[in-house]
Design an enzyme around this catalytic site. Structure first.
Site, PDB file in Angstrom:
ATOM      1  N   HIS A 258      -4.114  -2.854  -6.275  1.00 59.55           N
ATOM      2  CA  HIS A 258      -3.715  -1.737  -7.138  1.00 59.55           C
ATOM      3  C   HIS A 258      -4.691  -1.564  -8.324  1.00 59.55           C
ATOM      4  CE1 HIS A 258       0.157  -2.083  -5.071  1.00 59.55           C
ATOM      5  NE2 HIS A 258       0.603  -1.010  -5.705  1.00 59.55           N
TER       6      HIS A 258
ATOM      7  N   ASP B  69      -0.396  -2.912   2.902  1.00 62.01           N
ATOM      8  CA  ASP B  69      -0.171  -3.297   1.499  1.00 62.01           C
ATOM      9  C   ASP B  69       1.314  -3.162   1.187  1.00 62.01           C
ATOM     10  OD1 ASP B  69      -0.906  -4.091  -1.190  1.00 62.01           O
ATOM     11  OD2 ASP B  69      -0.564  -2.029  -1.797  1.00 62.01           O
TER      12      ASP B  69
ATOM     13  N   CYS C  79      -6.053  -7.720  -7.259  1.00 64.89           N
ATOM     14  CA  CYS C  79      -4.888  -6.993  -6.738  1.00 64.89           C
ATOM     15  C   CYS C  79      -5.407  -5.618  -6.352  1.00 64.89           C
ATOM     16  CB  CYS C  79      -3.815  -6.878  -7.815  1.00 64.89           C
ATOM     17  SG  CYS C  79      -2.479  -5.737  -7.388  1.00 64.89           S
TER      18      CYS C  79
HETATM   19  N1  DGL Z   1      -1.561  -4.581  -4.210  1.00 66.08           N
HETATM   20  C1  DGL Z   1      -1.013  -5.851  -3.936  1.00 66.08           C
HETATM   21  C2  DGL Z   1      -1.924  -6.990  -4.282  1.00 66.08           C
HETATM   22  O1  DGL Z   1      -3.060  -6.868  -4.023  1.00 66.08           O
HETATM   23  C3  DGL Z   1       0.432  -6.027  -4.202  1.00 66.08           C
HETATM   24  C4  DGL Z   1       0.976  -6.076  -5.524  1.00 66.08           C
HETATM   25  C5  DGL Z   1       2.495  -6.215  -5.540  1.00 66.08           C
HETATM   26  O2  DGL Z   1       3.165  -5.691  -4.653  1.00 66.08           O
HETATM   27  O3  DGL Z   1       2.985  -6.868  -6.474  1.00 66.08           O
HETATM   28  O4  DGL Z   1      -1.573  -8.018  -4.760  1.00 66.08           O
END
Ligand code: DGL
Length: 275
Positions: free
Chosen positions: A196, A7, A194
């Site tokens: 996160h 990630d 995402c």
């Molecule tokens: N966690 C990531 C995603 O699923 C990355 C987010 C990022 O770095 O902007 O998109």
């Protein structure tokens, strides 16, 4: 045997946690590109180059199979990687397809033609780069017809989470949900697109209300990986050790990761300085 999990930063830990629980005997090597996060505001070329570099580092750890636990990389780089870059003996899998297979009521890996599905109005919350790639809509169109997708680029949320500013992250999530509801007042399903965002899942659920089914990726990715490895055990690779690598400051990243997963996590430098 080891599998790589990548990630841009901390978000992929939500996927790592789920795959470790589902496959407790498999060693996983995690790579967080914390020095370059967030990816969600970068260009597709930039995301491609950073994702390839991280994937190569995971191959060096004996991970022949790498999971991009990052929607932004899966959306903006994976297709190009598969078409132009990945050698025959390696595999890189993204996190969109398992989610879309679940949403469209398919078995893992079912590539039959698109068909009507019960869900008709879907809200997608993702980074600006994921939204502008339209990869979610493309993968959905391979599998389902007649589904209306409204996408909300959730600027700022990943940054706030990486900084540990959960108050700001919460306020941003609420305002992004409101912005989406102005365009699609009654989605039946919401995708947290995402990795996160599971860290904010309660806030998304509260803001969306009880009638919206919220799809979060971690467990879906874990189930689909277990199914994939049962079919392709040779992809387990030669690595034997679980570890956590970061391009950021290992102590700082370990501290944040320990808070997020509520268990002790130690990170090491992905590229130790030459002595
Ligand atoms: N966690 C990531 C995603 O699923 C990355 C987010 C990022 O770095 O902007 O998109």
């Amino acid at each position: 045997m080891a599998v790589g999990v990548f990630d841009s930063g901390l978000g992929g830990l939500t996927v790592l946690d789920a795959v470790q629980r589902r496959l407790p005997d498999v060693p996983f090597v995690y790579f967080g590109d914390n020095a370059n996060t967030p990816y969600g505001v970068r260009t597709p070329d930039d995301i491609f180059n950073l994702t390839c570099a991280a994937t190569e580092r995971l191959w060096d750890e004996g991970c022949n199979l790498v999971i991009l636990a990052c929607n932004t990389a899966s959306a903006a780089a994976l297709k190009r990687m598969q078409e132009t870059w990945i050698p025959k003996d390696k595999r890189v899998l993204g996190v969109f397809v398992p989610l879309i297979e679940a949403l469209t009521e398919r078995q893992w890996g079912d590539n039959s033609p698109p068909r009507e599905v019960s869900v008709k109005h879907v809200a997608l919350f993702a980074t600006p780069a994921t939204v502008s790639s339209r990869a979610f809509q493309r993968e959905l169109a391979y599998r389902a017809i007649g589904v209306d997708v409204e996408a909300q680029p959730c600027g700022g949320v990943v940054d706030a989470i990486e900084q540990g500013d959960m108050v700001l992250a919460e306020a941003l999530v609420r305002s992004h949900v409101e912005a989406l509801q102005r365009r699609m007042p009654e989605p039946e399903a919401a995708i947290l697109g995402c990795t996160h965002y599971p860290l904010m899942e309660d806030i998304f659920r509260a803001a969306l209300g009880p009638d919206v089914s919220v799809y979060s990726q971690a467990n879906l990715v874990a189930e689909s990986l277990a199914d994939y490895l049962a079919r392709r055990p040779e992809m387990l690779g030669t690595g034997t050790e679980s570890k956590f690598l970061t391009t950021g400051d290992p102590a700082r990243v370990a501290n944040k990761a320990t808070q997020f997963l509520r268990r002790k996590i130690d990170f090491e430098a992905a590229y130790p300085a030459a002595t």
